[in-house]
Design an enzyme around this catalytic site. Sequence first.
Site, mmCIF file in Angstrom:
data_model
loop_
_atom_site.group_PDB
_atom_site.id
_atom_site.type_symbol
_atom_site.label_atom_id
_atom_site.label_comp_id
_atom_site.label_asym_id
_atom_site.label_seq_id
_atom_site.Cartn_x
_atom_site.Cartn_y
_atom_site.Cartn_z
ATOM 1 N N ASP A 249 32.185 -10.180 -23.072
ATOM 2 C CA ASP A 249 32.952 -9.722 -22.594
ATOM 3 C C ASP A 249 33.586 -9.298 -23.520
ATOM 4 O O ASP A 249 34.623 -9.001 -24.481
ATOM 5 C CB ASP A 249 34.199 -11.837 -23.079
ATOM 6 C CG ASP A 249 35.644 -11.564 -22.627
ATOM 7 O OD1 ASP A 249 35.954 -10.416 -21.064
ATOM 8 O OD2 ASP A 249 36.257 -12.493 -21.807
ATOM 9 N N VAL A 250 33.973 -7.933 -23.002
ATOM 10 C CA VAL A 250 34.544 -6.478 -23.129
ATOM 11 C C VAL A 250 35.546 -5.505 -22.529
ATOM 12 O O VAL A 250 36.506 -5.590 -23.349
ATOM 13 C CB VAL A 250 32.999 -5.491 -23.888
ATOM 14 C CG1 VAL A 250 32.702 -6.028 -24.655
ATOM 15 C CG2 VAL A 250 32.729 -4.957 -22.699
ATOM 16 N N LYS A 251 35.663 -6.025 -21.519
ATOM 17 C CA LYS A 251 36.610 -6.169 -20.452
ATOM 18 C C LYS A 251 37.142 -4.179 -20.481
ATOM 19 O O LYS A 251 37.995 -3.811 -21.160
ATOM 20 C CB LYS A 251 38.111 -5.731 -20.751
ATOM 21 C CG LYS A 251 37.976 -7.625 -20.352
ATOM 22 C CD LYS A 251 39.198 -8.407 -20.248
ATOM 23 C CE LYS A 251 39.297 -10.017 -20.225
ATOM 24 N NZ LYS A 251 38.518 -10.433 -21.069
ATOM 25 N N ARG A 252 35.500 -2.793 -20.706
ATOM 26 C CA ARG A 252 35.633 -2.011 -21.277
ATOM 27 C C ARG A 252 36.197 -1.406 -19.600
ATOM 28 O O ARG A 252 35.864 -1.550 -18.361
ATOM 29 C CB ARG A 252 34.890 -0.779 -22.023
ATOM 30 C CG ARG A 252 34.329 -1.591 -22.715
ATOM 31 C CD ARG A 252 35.021 -1.494 -23.797
ATOM 32 N NE ARG A 252 34.956 -1.652 -25.444
ATOM 33 C CZ ARG A 252 35.560 -2.704 -26.203
ATOM 34 N NH1 ARG A 252 36.152 -2.969 -25.625
ATOM 35 N NH2 ARG A 252 34.982 -2.886 -27.552
ATOM 36 N N THR B 68 32.127 -7.740 -18.859
ATOM 37 C CA THR B 68 32.961 -7.345 -18.740
ATOM 38 C C THR B 68 33.625 -5.736 -18.316
ATOM 39 O O THR B 68 33.665 -5.488 -19.611
ATOM 40 C CB THR B 68 34.379 -8.434 -18.718
ATOM 41 O OG1 THR B 68 34.205 -8.134 -19.867
ATOM 42 C CG2 THR B 68 33.363 -9.996 -18.719
#
Length: 286
Positions: A94-97, A124
């Site tokens: 879950d990094v949302k880059r 993510t």
Amino acid sequence: MPTFAERLGAAFSEYGHLCVGIDPHEYLLAEWGLPVSAVGAHEFGLRVVEACVGRVGIVKPQVAFYERFGSIGYRVLEDVLKEARKAGLVVIADVKRGDLGSTIEAYGQAWLTPGAPLEADAMTISAFQGFGALRSPLEQAGRHGKGLFVLAATSNPEAMAVQTAIIQRETQAGKSVAGGLAQRAVNWNRTHAEGPIGNIGVVLGATVDFTDFGIDLASLAAEPATPILAPGFGYQGAQFADVKRLFGVAAASTVVTASRSILASGPSAIGDAIKRQADLLGEAIA
């Protein structure tokens, strides 16, 4: 090697749809009797992985809780990711880059490249610069059999104004931003997937009214199904009993995440908490 979609489908079949978040919040570290440090986060992550083995098939480490400790935080995160994958768990980082060009390409290389220190099965990712800006990680995911979960309709209320805004240009004109991103993921899977589930999914918060956000669940469910990563259960208010009501025909391809509601049980009881919640969710989806 099996693709992310194949591994996800196998996890669904063997263990169900529960995904356990690995979120070493400060208060949880304290409650577990661990130091609020990279060392504590390391021990916490490894204990959660150990408790998950044989009970669930999917985990989601929240990278921010490791990143806050700097370089040593990343070093211990590498261990947690490695041990989870070695144990056969499907690992969603879950990094949302989000970015474009060579920058988003480098993010994809960091998390999706086989053998990389931070290798995960999926990550993510944010498409604020447009779905087209994701071409490099989309291609990397296809090349390496990895997955992406594109943020579409998130649970935080602040996002609603942006995610429900209507697209004025391009092929998705007239759709909401959230609906347009979800449809782009569907279209990508239709042209690239080789099985019943695609490698590219979307993040849909379980506390969201999908009608307000312009999300077409039937389109997401149509084969090849576009997997859904669904936060919002447990502490955020959504209940497992409502999974089929919330996600309808798309429930069969939904990854249901729970973190604090499981982690708060503590190190001695986390195994039982995982088993109990996995069973509850299994009954709700059956």
